[in-house]
Design an enzyme around this catalytic site. Structure first.
Site, PDB file in Angstrom:
ATOM      1  N   HIS A  54       0.859  -1.182   0.000  1.00  0.00           N
ATOM      2  CA  HIS A  54       0.000   0.000   0.000  1.00  0.00           C
ATOM      3  C   HIS A  54       0.901   1.239   0.000  1.00  0.00           C
ATOM      4  CE1 HIS A  54      -3.992  -1.851   1.717  1.00  0.00           C
ATOM      5  NE2 HIS A  54      -3.635  -2.359   0.542  1.00  0.00           N
ATOM      6  N   GLU A  56       1.005   3.850   1.832  1.00  0.00           N
ATOM      7  CA  GLU A  56       1.538   4.241   3.149  1.00  0.00           C
ATOM      8  C   GLU A  56       2.750   3.398   3.532  1.00  0.00           C
ATOM      9  OE1 GLU A  56      -1.572   3.368   2.309  1.00  0.00           O
ATOM     10  OE2 GLU A  56      -3.018   3.969   3.841  1.00  0.00           O
ATOM     11  N   CYS A  84      -5.890   1.518   6.096  1.00  0.00           N
ATOM     12  CA  CYS A  84      -6.491   0.259   6.555  1.00  0.00           C
ATOM     13  C   CYS A  84      -5.821  -0.167   7.866  1.00  0.00           C
ATOM     14  CB  CYS A  84      -6.313  -0.824   5.474  1.00  0.00           C
ATOM     15  SG  CYS A  84      -4.622  -1.438   5.314  1.00  0.00           S
ATOM     16  N   CYS A  87      -1.996  -0.572   7.566  1.00  0.00           N
ATOM     17  CA  CYS A  87      -1.242   0.683   7.465  1.00  0.00           C
ATOM     18  C   CYS A  87      -1.324   1.484   8.761  1.00  0.00           C
ATOM     19  CB  CYS A  87      -1.750   1.490   6.279  1.00  0.00           C
ATOM     20  SG  CYS A  87      -1.383   0.671   4.701  1.00  0.00           S
TER      21      CYS A  87
END
Lengths: 150, 150
Positions: A54, A56, A84, A87
């Site tokens: 992801h 992040e 999420c 993260c």
């Protein structure tokens, strides 16, 4: 509208657009220390064959590598979508001072929804959280991306 | 006692011991597909300057890279400690079939404690979870590690 956004969030939105152009869900993230941008990343799980990739996570990992530490104390993470659970957990582990996110994610978010990672007694570092910055643009990017794939 | 444990959990415990020998909190993880070990990793956030470098994350990333996909469908993750919120989130994103963990982590776990990531409506894949396998040894490793540092 982007003109009124801070430079880091504009850069995060650019990274999200680039991710979309590569077929990835458009999310972008930037790590800043003081006025300096330390890392910029777009969402890339498919391109990298990495379910953890992801935006992040990639930005946090790049920032930590650049600074030569596993703690991003004094840093802020800007991201175009509510993180999420994975993260949010990484943000706490990285000891980031502040999280600024654009669009809310009721279906998959882990900050204001679902796991609410920072609100748990098992969370040992709670960043300052600022939400809604750049929300319209970030949400529009996501809507367009999914609409084009239907 | 380790003789009665499955090979993957024994390998995960070995990876945890190796992590401790490098000054990292002793946690180890293994990804298995069928009877084949796809990836083995020990906890390494300090060594790698990467706050996301928990054993589970490194094993998931290595397995996905090896298989050339961002989905570990058909795979099982063995880990010596209850995953935190970050790692539980990654396990769900990776679509792992099954999670087998040894020691429980009431202070930092995200499966049976705190964020309870798999129990949230924002979690879109729920692996089968088996806990307590190898618990005594995994917990002893952690106790010894922290006792030596006090």
């Amino acid at each position: 509208m982007a003109l009124f956004l801070s430079l880091p969030m504009r850069r995060a939105l650019e990274a999200a657009r680039e991710a979309a152009s590569m077929g990835e869900v458009p999310v972008g993230a930037v790590v800043v220390r003081g006025t300096e941008i330390i890392a910029i990343a777009g969402n890339a799980p498919r391109r990298l064959n990495d379910p953890t990739a992801h935006a992040e996570m990639l930005a946090i990992r790049a920032a930590a590598a650049t600074l030569g530490t596993d703690r991003l104390t004094g840093c802020t993470l800007y991201v175009t979508l509510e993180p999420c659970a994975m993260c949010a957990g990484a943000i706490a582990l990285a000891r980031l001072d502040r999280l600024v996110y654009a669009a809310s994610d009721p279906k998959g978010g882990g900050v204001a929804h679902g796991a609410r990672v920072f609100d748990q007694p098992t969370c040992h570092h709670r960043p300052e959280v600022i939400d809604g910055v750049g929300e319209d643009e970030a949400a529009a990017l996501l809507r367009e991306f999914f609409a084009a794939r239907r």
